[in-house]
Design a protein around this motif. Structure first.
Motif, PDB file in Angstrom:
ATOM      1  N   THR A   1       0.854  -1.187   0.000  1.00  0.00           N
ATOM      2  CA  THR A   1       0.000   0.000   0.000  1.00  0.00           C
ATOM      3  C   THR A   1       0.893   1.240   0.000  1.00  0.00           C
ATOM      4  OG1 THR A   1      -1.736  -1.141   1.224  1.00  0.00           O
ATOM      5  CG2 THR A   1      -1.799   1.267   1.236  1.00  0.00           C
ATOM      6  N   VAL A   2       0.651   2.126  -0.948  1.00  0.00           N
ATOM      7  CA  VAL A   2       1.442   3.345  -1.091  1.00  0.00           C
ATOM      8  C   VAL A   2       0.566   4.524  -0.674  1.00  0.00           C
ATOM      9  CG1 VAL A   2       2.722   4.805  -2.705  1.00  0.00           C
ATOM     10  CG2 VAL A   2       2.745   2.318  -2.973  1.00  0.00           C
ATOM     11  N   GLY A   3       1.139   5.449   0.050  1.00  0.00           N
ATOM     12  CA  GLY A   3       0.378   6.615   0.499  1.00  0.00           C
ATOM     13  C   GLY A   3       0.059   7.566  -0.631  1.00  0.00           C
ATOM     14  N   ASP A   4      -0.418   8.738  -0.284  1.00  0.00           N
ATOM     15  CA  ASP A   4      -0.888   9.708  -1.278  1.00  0.00           C
ATOM     16  C   ASP A   4       0.229  10.632  -1.762  1.00  0.00           C
ATOM     17  OD1 ASP A   4      -3.440   8.712  -1.315  1.00  0.00           O
ATOM     18  OD2 ASP A   4      -4.179  10.038   0.261  1.00  0.00           O
ATOM     19  N   ARG A   5       1.356  10.019  -2.177  1.00  0.00           N
ATOM     20  CA  ARG A   5       2.438  10.797  -2.767  1.00  0.00           C
ATOM     21  C   ARG A   5       2.804  10.210  -4.120  1.00  0.00           C
ATOM     22  NH1 ARG A   5       7.135  10.626  -0.871  1.00  0.00           N
ATOM     23  NH2 ARG A   5       7.793  12.720  -1.533  1.00  0.00           N
ATOM     24  N   GLY A   6       2.746  11.069  -5.157  1.00  0.00           N
ATOM     25  CA  GLY A   6       3.037  10.605  -6.497  1.00  0.00           C
ATOM     26  C   GLY A   6       4.425  10.015  -6.641  1.00  0.00           C
TER      27      GLY A   6
ATOM     28  N   HIS B   1      -5.942  15.020  -4.689  1.00  0.00           N
ATOM     29  CA  HIS B   1      -5.081  14.031  -4.040  1.00  0.00           C
ATOM     30  C   HIS B   1      -5.136  12.730  -4.835  1.00  0.00           C
ATOM     31  CE1 HIS B   1      -4.590  16.683  -0.564  1.00  0.00           C
ATOM     32  NE2 HIS B   1      -5.897  16.880  -0.601  1.00  0.00           N
ATOM     33  N   ASP B   2      -4.678  12.769  -6.049  1.00  0.00           N
ATOM     34  CA  ASP B   2      -4.655  11.595  -6.920  1.00  0.00           C
ATOM     35  C   ASP B   2      -3.207  11.242  -7.229  1.00  0.00           C
ATOM     36  OD1 ASP B   2      -7.430  11.012  -7.275  1.00  0.00           O
ATOM     37  OD2 ASP B   2      -7.592  12.804  -8.509  1.00  0.00           O
ATOM     38  N   PRO B   3      -2.564  10.494  -6.318  1.00  0.00           N
ATOM     39  CA  PRO B   3      -1.122  10.276  -6.422  1.00  0.00           C
ATOM     40  C   PRO B   3      -0.709   9.432  -7.619  1.00  0.00           C
ATOM     41  CG  PRO B   3      -2.056   8.895  -4.695  1.00  0.00           C
ATOM     42  CD  PRO B   3      -3.140   9.835  -5.121  1.00  0.00           C
ATOM     43  N   VAL B   4      -1.570   8.533  -8.077  1.00  0.00           N
ATOM     44  CA  VAL B   4      -1.198   7.700  -9.219  1.00  0.00           C
ATOM     45  C   VAL B   4      -1.052   8.573 -10.463  1.00  0.00           C
ATOM     46  CG1 VAL B   4      -1.940   5.830 -10.730  1.00  0.00           C
ATOM     47  CG2 VAL B   4      -2.223   5.612  -8.251  1.00  0.00           C
ATOM     48  N   LYS B   5      -2.043   9.432 -10.681  1.00  0.00           N
ATOM     49  CA  LYS B   5      -1.958  10.334 -11.829  1.00  0.00           C
ATOM     50  C   LYS B   5      -0.792  11.306 -11.676  1.00  0.00           C
ATOM     51  CE  LYS B   5      -4.901  13.321 -14.657  1.00  0.00           C
ATOM     52  NZ  LYS B   5      -6.264  13.875 -14.826  1.00  0.00           N
ATOM     53  N   GLU B   6      -0.615  11.819 -10.475  1.00  0.00           N
ATOM     54  CA  GLU B   6       0.480  12.761 -10.224  1.00  0.00           C
ATOM     55  C   GLU B   6       1.840  12.136 -10.507  1.00  0.00           C
ATOM     56  OE1 GLU B   6       2.679  14.421  -6.249  1.00  0.00           O
ATOM     57  OE2 GLU B   6       0.488  14.322  -6.202  1.00  0.00           O
TER      58      GLU B   6
ATOM     59  N   LEU C   1       2.509   9.109 -12.246  1.00  0.00           N
ATOM     60  CA  LEU C   1       2.721   8.333 -13.463  1.00  0.00           C
ATOM     61  C   LEU C   1       2.448   9.082 -14.754  1.00  0.00           C
ATOM     62  CD1 LEU C   1       1.320   4.833 -12.412  1.00  0.00           C
ATOM     63  CD2 LEU C   1       3.607   5.798 -12.076  1.00  0.00           C
ATOM     64  N   ALA C   2       1.621  10.128 -14.711  1.00  0.00           N
ATOM     65  CA  ALA C   2       1.341  10.871 -15.948  1.00  0.00           C
ATOM     66  C   ALA C   2       2.617  11.456 -16.554  1.00  0.00           C
ATOM     67  CB  ALA C   2       0.297  11.956 -15.694  1.00  0.00           C
ATOM     68  N   PRO C   3       3.492  12.081 -15.759  1.00  0.00           N
ATOM     69  CA  PRO C   3       4.731  12.616 -16.355  1.00  0.00           C
ATOM     70  C   PRO C   3       5.664  11.515 -16.870  1.00  0.00           C
ATOM     71  CG  PRO C   3       4.274  13.667 -14.244  1.00  0.00           C
ATOM     72  CD  PRO C   3       3.362  12.498 -14.344  1.00  0.00           C
TER      73      PRO C   3
ATOM     74  N   LEU D   1      -3.421   4.254 -18.527  1.00  0.00           N
ATOM     75  CA  LEU D   1      -2.844   3.180 -19.314  1.00  0.00           C
ATOM     76  C   LEU D   1      -1.564   3.672 -19.974  1.00  0.00           C
ATOM     77  CD1 LEU D   1      -3.359   0.316 -20.477  1.00  0.00           C
ATOM     78  CD2 LEU D   1      -4.576   1.423 -22.355  1.00  0.00           C
ATOM     79  N   GLY D   2      -0.500   2.873 -19.907  1.00  0.00           N
ATOM     80  CA  GLY D   2       0.742   3.262 -20.572  1.00  0.00           C
ATOM     81  C   GLY D   2       1.908   2.422 -20.116  1.00  0.00           C
TER      82      GLY D   2
END
Length: 395
Positions: free
Chosen positions: A223-228, A254-259, A261-263, A281-282
């Motif tokens: 489980t990973v916290g809310d940090r990208g 507070h969407d750490p996955v998008k924060e 992984l998007a870059p 997806l990517g």
């Protein structure tokens, strides 16, 4: 928004083709067979007895009757693994056990309960038809016959058949390594104490079990916290054929996955399904990544629609069909999105598993469902009697 079919095509384009490895039969349970298993020789390899009794020449007892029984001399015994070395001459019989080779000269077996016997003789009071109670060599399979076809998911019966063919190892598809992580500072492991605003974490439990059931080699990333940055580090550290994330893929603050992984190259967009709209997806450093929503029912739906087909593609397993079923009662649908409804499946049709519809948070009610029903995006309701596409859960 991207349709579910379009999104699935993009998911499948990310994952690798099946790869193969040879494994011993003792390690092959549940694996997908990559090459046909064929009989190396005849199965069974010799004529053998189907009964405990006496191997005889049918001509010797052709006239036997209760009024005029025929006596034969018992000249030896044939047992499994210990065949009689000689031949059955006229007027003779050989004591024989189930599975034992039929001695030369004999062409029938008489069950022991049908004769009167001593250690040295046997009295027969009825004829023995040619081939009676004899299992013929090659009766089960001839040399080269197909025993287990490629593509079979190996169960105990398949392994027994392969072993009977003389096979000690089989070629199977390599199990894909599928890693997963869940996100959320609000998550508490089951059995812990809930603080204000916290909930018990269920996605990790579901994903570990679902991926294993699908045949994947499961790699929990925790489980990973809310940090990208933490999400990105976890994905980059994964040694896997596919990484699945849950939560943090929407448009909130507070969407750490998008924060995280998007870059790095993951594309986040909405998919026209309910539940399961926000997804990503990517690839990250060449690793395929599928990002799912965080609500548990949405996770279950998206695993069935997107993750399971990806695993099956890497295993070389065909996709199970969706079947038409009639709705036993009506329900409402979200306009403009394909609805995927957890349903109870009965012989006469299907009904929603809960009165709360397909709400993505209704995880406690998910256990009541047998599978999923798919409703077209252009429908705003399902009426009793309408036909919907249904499939039982595959994970």
């Amino acid at each position: 928004m991207r349709s579910a079919a379009e999104h699935l095509a993009q998911v499948l384009a990310l994952v690798r083709e099946p790869e193969f490895e040879a494994v011993p039969l003792g390690e092959a349970l549940g694996r997908v067979l990559a090459d046909d298993v064929r009989a190396a020789g005849a199965i069974p390899p010799f004529d053998n007895s189907a009964m405990d009794g006496y191997a005889v020449r049918g001509a010797d007892v052709a006239t036997a009757s209760e009024a005029a029984p025929v006596g034969l001399a018992v000249i030896g015994e044939s047992a499994a693994g210990h065949p009689f070395a000689g031949s059955v001459a006229p007027g003779a019989a050989v004591r024989i056990m189930t599975g034992a080779p039929v001695p030369a000269g004999a062409d029938a077996v008489i069950p022991q309960e049908r004769v009167a016997a001593t250690a040295t003789s046997v009295l027969v009071d009825a004829p023995a038809p040619l081939g009676a109670h004899i299992r013929r060599a090659g009766e089960d399979a001839a040399p080269g016959d197909l025993v287990v076809p490629a593509g079979a998911v190996l169960r105990p019966r398949h392994l027994a058949a392969a072993a009977s063919s003389g096979v000690s190892q089989v070629l199977v598809t390599r199990r894909p390594r599928v890693a997963f992580l869940v996100t959320g500072d609000e998550l508490v492991a089951p059995g812990g104490a809930l603080g204000p605003g916290q909930i018990f974490e269920s996605n990790a439990t579901y994903l570990a079990a679902a991926l294993e059931a699908l045949g994947a080699e499961v790699v929990p990333l925790g489980t990973v916290g809310d940090r990208g940055a933490d999400v990105l580090a976890a994905v980059r550290g994964a040694s896997a054929d596919l990484v699945v994330t849950t939560g943090g893929a929407s448009v909130g603050d507070h969407d750490p996955v998008k924060e995280g992984l998007a870059p790095a190259g993951v594309d986040f967009r909405n998919v026209a399904i309910q539940p399961g709209k926000p997804q990503g997806l990517g690839r990250v450093d060449g690793i395929p990544v599928v990002c799912l929503p965080g609500n548990p029912v949405a996770v279950a739906v998206c695993v069935e629609l997107f993750v399971a087909p990806a695993v099956r593609t890497m295993l070389g397993v065909p996709e199970p069909a969706w079947e038409p079923r009639g709705a036993l009662e009506g329900w409402r649908c979200p306009p403009g999105r394909e609805q995927v409804m957890p349903v109870v499946i009965a012989s006469e049709g299907v009904r929603p598993a809960t009165s709360g519809g397909s709400g993505s948070h209704l995880v406690a009610r998910l256990a009541a469902a047998d599978g999923l029903a798919r409703v077209r995006a252009d429908a705003d309701e399902v009426r009793a009697g309408d036909i919907v596409a249904v499939r039982r859960f595959t994970a």
